[in-house]
Design an enzyme around this catalytic site. Structure first.
Site, PDB file in Angstrom:
ATOM      1  N   ARG A 224       0.714  -0.923   0.245  1.00  0.00           N
ATOM      2  CA  ARG A 224      -0.157   0.041  -0.440  1.00  0.00           C
ATOM      3  C   ARG A 224       0.820   0.926   0.167  1.00  0.00           C
ATOM      4  O   ARG A 224       1.881   1.320   0.750  1.00  0.00           O
ATOM      5  CB  ARG A 224      -0.545   0.083   1.382  1.00  0.00           C
ATOM      6  CG  ARG A 224      -2.620  -1.168   0.900  1.00  0.00           C
ATOM      7  CD  ARG A 224      -2.498  -0.435  -0.016  1.00  0.00           C
ATOM      8  NE  ARG A 224      -4.733  -1.769   0.370  1.00  0.00           N
ATOM      9  CZ  ARG A 224      -4.590  -2.677  -0.632  1.00  0.00           C
ATOM     10  NH1 ARG A 224      -3.138  -2.793  -1.786  1.00  0.00           N
ATOM     11  NH2 ARG A 224      -5.356  -3.147  -0.946  1.00  0.00           N
ATOM     12  N   HIS A 272      -0.876   0.404  -9.809  1.00  0.00           N
ATOM     13  CA  HIS A 272      -2.062  -0.790  -8.983  1.00  0.00           C
ATOM     14  C   HIS A 272      -2.105  -1.946  -9.755  1.00  0.00           C
ATOM     15  O   HIS A 272      -2.916  -2.334  -9.713  1.00  0.00           O
ATOM     16  CB  HIS A 272      -2.655   0.335  -8.308  1.00  0.00           C
ATOM     17  CG  HIS A 272      -2.847  -0.923  -6.728  1.00  0.00           C
ATOM     18  ND1 HIS A 272      -3.398  -0.118  -5.943  1.00  0.00           N
ATOM     19  CD2 HIS A 272      -3.139  -2.201  -6.535  1.00  0.00           C
ATOM     20  CE1 HIS A 272      -3.863  -0.655  -4.962  1.00  0.00           C
ATOM     21  NE2 HIS A 272      -3.270  -2.303  -5.156  1.00  0.00           N
TER      22      HIS A 272
HETATM   23  P1  NDP Z   1      -2.056 -11.671   4.795  1.00  0.00           P
HETATM   24  O1  NDP Z   1      -2.912 -10.888   5.935  1.00  0.00           O
HETATM   25  O2  NDP Z   1      -2.510 -12.883   5.021  1.00  0.00           O
HETATM   26  O3  NDP Z   1      -0.624 -11.435   5.779  1.00  0.00           O
HETATM   27  C1  NDP Z   1      -0.201 -10.196   6.438  1.00  0.00           C
HETATM   28  C2  NDP Z   1       1.287 -10.456   7.029  1.00  0.00           C
HETATM   29  O4  NDP Z   1       1.892  -9.289   7.642  1.00  0.00           O
HETATM   30  C3  NDP Z   1       1.066 -11.554   8.039  1.00  0.00           C
HETATM   31  O5  NDP Z   1       2.437 -12.420   7.658  1.00  0.00           O
HETATM   32  C4  NDP Z   1       1.043 -10.673   9.618  1.00  0.00           C
HETATM   33  O6  NDP Z   1       2.049 -11.373  10.428  1.00  0.00           O
HETATM   34  C5  NDP Z   1       2.111 -10.040   9.120  1.00  0.00           C
HETATM   35  N1  NDP Z   1       1.996  -8.545   9.393  1.00  0.00           N
HETATM   36  C6  NDP Z   1       0.734  -7.968   9.611  1.00  0.00           C
HETATM   37  N2  NDP Z   1       1.113  -7.083  10.520  1.00  0.00           N
HETATM   38  C7  NDP Z   1       1.673  -6.686  10.811  1.00  0.00           C
HETATM   39  C8  NDP Z   1       3.283  -6.075  12.183  1.00  0.00           C
HETATM   40  N3  NDP Z   1       2.502  -5.117  12.220  1.00  0.00           N
HETATM   41  N4  NDP Z   1       4.021  -6.279  12.143  1.00  0.00           N
HETATM   42  C9  NDP Z   1       4.775  -7.916  11.472  1.00  0.00           C
HETATM   43  N5  NDP Z   1       4.174  -8.363  10.758  1.00  0.00           N
HETATM   44  C10 NDP Z   1       2.548  -7.787  10.183  1.00  0.00           C
HETATM   45  O7  NDP Z   1      -2.112 -10.472   3.767  1.00  0.00           O
HETATM   46  P2  NDP Z   1      -1.889 -10.952   2.568  1.00  0.00           P
HETATM   47  O8  NDP Z   1      -0.385 -11.678   1.964  1.00  0.00           O
HETATM   48  O9  NDP Z   1      -3.231 -11.757   1.997  1.00  0.00           O
HETATM   49  O10 NDP Z   1      -2.173  -9.075   1.813  1.00  0.00           O
HETATM   50  C11 NDP Z   1      -1.396  -8.844   2.345  1.00  0.00           C
HETATM   51  C12 NDP Z   1      -1.386  -7.357   1.189  1.00  0.00           C
HETATM   52  O11 NDP Z   1      -0.691  -6.948   0.154  1.00  0.00           O
HETATM   53  C13 NDP Z   1      -2.703  -6.567   1.377  1.00  0.00           C
HETATM   54  O12 NDP Z   1      -3.378  -6.237   2.143  1.00  0.00           O
HETATM   55  C14 NDP Z   1      -2.282  -5.778  -0.059  1.00  0.00           C
HETATM   56  O13 NDP Z   1      -2.400  -4.404   0.641  1.00  0.00           O
HETATM   57  C15 NDP Z   1      -1.714  -5.922  -0.364  1.00  0.00           C
HETATM   58  N6  NDP Z   1      -2.202  -6.173  -2.117  1.00  0.00           N
HETATM   59  C16 NDP Z   1      -1.570  -5.699  -2.877  1.00  0.00           C
HETATM   60  C17 NDP Z   1      -1.292  -5.769  -4.143  1.00  0.00           C
HETATM   61  C18 NDP Z   1      -1.332  -4.572  -5.352  1.00  0.00           C
HETATM   62  O14 NDP Z   1      -1.745  -5.347  -6.627  1.00  0.00           O
HETATM   63  N7  NDP Z   1      -0.968  -4.084  -5.353  1.00  0.00           N
HETATM   64  C19 NDP Z   1      -2.365  -7.028  -4.707  1.00  0.00           C
HETATM   65  C20 NDP Z   1      -2.856  -8.511  -2.870  1.00  0.00           C
HETATM   66  C21 NDP Z   1      -2.347  -7.617  -1.949  1.00  0.00           C
HETATM   67  P3  NDP Z   1       1.691 -13.076  11.076  1.00  0.00           P
HETATM   68  O15 NDP Z   1       1.697 -13.796  10.255  1.00  0.00           O
HETATM   69  O16 NDP Z   1       2.259 -12.920  12.169  1.00  0.00           O
HETATM   70  O17 NDP Z   1      -0.376 -12.923  11.023  1.00  0.00           O
HETATM   71  C1  OXD Z   2      -5.808  -6.034  -3.430  1.00  0.00           C
HETATM   72  C2  OXD Z   2      -5.042  -5.179  -4.181  1.00  0.00           C
HETATM   73  O1  OXD Z   2      -6.040  -4.918  -2.025  1.00  0.00           O
HETATM   74  O2  OXD Z   2      -4.891  -5.514  -5.356  1.00  0.00           O
HETATM   75  O3  OXD Z   2      -6.408  -7.176  -3.560  1.00  0.00           O
HETATM   76  O4  OXD Z   2      -4.691  -4.056  -3.800  1.00  0.00           O
END
Ligand code: NDP
Ligand code: OXD
Length: 309
Positions: A224, A272
């Site tokens: 993000r 994006h």
């Molecule tokens: P998940 O919820 O599966 O994973 C999130 C990860 O982040 C987990 O490992 C979590 O830790 C970790 N995390 C959360 N908060 C913290 C913190 N404070 N400190 C350290 N680690 C933290 O999310 P996804 O993998 O499905 O997606 C991740 C992000 O990717 C989405 O939220 C979105 O913003 C972005 N995205 C962007 C896209 C694009 O096209 N640019 C497309 C799709 C997604 P823990 O395992 O310990 O819970």
């Molecule tokens: C998502 C994205 O969060 O596309 O899946 O950014």
């Protein structure tokens, strides 16, 4: 039964076709043409209009069109008793892994420098280390970060990851929590951000974190725009602390004309599209969720309000 659909892209017809094929009895209503609000039982949305989701008295679940859900949680009037389901989809996961791998390889093999040399007509040998000496670090080891880290490790890069809670992933050195962050950054030459946007992660990519990376590190931000303190990036690139950045997401999207990132030679920009939810696979996941609700089974991938992701 009716499904409210809202996206900000022109892909609605793909979703409409996918649902018509898989669930012909599901009425697909594209916002703002919603018809009788009482008939809406499910919503599949990206950036819903603030206050809109409270208008449907029979709404049973809100499905996010993306993995991130802050675009839904930011609605101050969101009906909190309705479960919010984040997008988990094989097409989305592998699309992100492709994007991350593409940029890891691009930085590892000095592609930006080679492109600049070609523009200048320069033939100059640029060395690179073997993959196992190149230290890549992935912030966020969830669905997307976990898959990306495993794939990078399978290319024999020295791979690490950072998450909130402790993790074990074969071939990946796992760090966690505040305490693990400095050690994770200090060993990371190519930093990949795949964190969700929460109060704890906003602005996490800043001058302080850049200073902890080894000099000449590279940044890949595919999560993000609000993770990055934008005004800290250009000084880090201009001073050589960072050698390059690949950015897919921005605080303001579309990235405004005239924004300094557009013209900066060390910044690679995509609009994006790091990964895009694929209707052909993801519609089935939404329908599986609806079927679970109808069968009285617990929904999967429900977002935890208290954790914010
Ligand atoms: P998940 O919820 O599966 O994973 C999130 C990860 O982040 C987990 O490992 C979590 O830790 C970790 N995390 C959360 N908060 C913290 C913190 N404070 N400190 C350290 N680690 C933290 O999310 P996804 O993998 O499905 O997606 C991740 C992000 O990717 C989405 O939220 C979105 O913003 C972005 N995205 C962007 C896209 C694009 O096209 N640019 C497309 C799709 C997604 P823990 O395992 O310990 O819970
Ligand atoms: C998502 C994205 O969060 O596309 O899946 O950014």
């Amino acid at each position: 039964m009716a499904l409210l659909f809202k996206s900000e892209t022109d892909r609605a017809s793909l979703w409409r076709d996918a649902f018509a094929r898989l669930a012909p009895d599901l009425e697909f209503r594209e916002w703002p043409e919603v018809g009788d609000p009482a008939e809406i039982e499910f919503a599949l949305v990206w950036h819903p209009a603030k206050g809109d989701l409270k208008r449907y008295p029979n709404l049973k679940a809100i499905f996010s069109l993306g993995a991130g859900i802050e675009h839904i949680f930011s609605d101050p009037e969101l009906p909190r008793h309705i479960p919010v389901v984040r997008m988990v989809d094989h097409g989305l996961t592998r699309g992100m892994t492709e994007y991350v791998l593409m940029h890891v390889l691009r930085f590892h093999r000095n592609v930006p420098e080679l492109e600049a040399q070609k523009q200048a007509g320069v033939w100059n040998y640029i060395d690179y280390p073997p993959a196992w000496e190149r230290r890549v670090g992935v912030m966020g080891l969830g669905v997307l970060g976990g898959d990306a880290a495993r794939t990078i490790a399978s290319f024999e890069f020295a791979t690490a990851g950072w998450s909130r809670r402790p993790k074990r992933i074969e071939g990946v050195e796992c760090f966690h929590g505040e305490d693990g962050l400095a050690r994770f950054l200090q060993r990371t030459e190519i930093l990949v951000n795949l964190l969700p946007l929460t109060d704890a992660t906003e602005n996490i990519l800043n001058a302080r974190s850049f200073a902890q990376l080894p000099r000449g590190a590279c940044l890949i931000n595919a999560a993000r725009g609000r993770h990055l303190v934008e005004e800290d990036l250009i000084p880090a690139l201009d001073s050589g602390q960072l050698a390059g950045a690949a950015l897919d997401v921005f605080r303001e999207e579309p990235l405004p004309a005239g924004h300094p990132f557009w013209a900066h030679p060390k910044i690679w920009i995509s609009p994006h599209v790091a990964s895009v939810t694929q209707p052909s696979t993801a519609a089935k996941g939404v329908l599986d969720g609806i079927a679970r609700l109808r069968a009285g089974l617990p929904l999967e991938n429900v977002v935890d309000w208290s954790e914010g992701y």
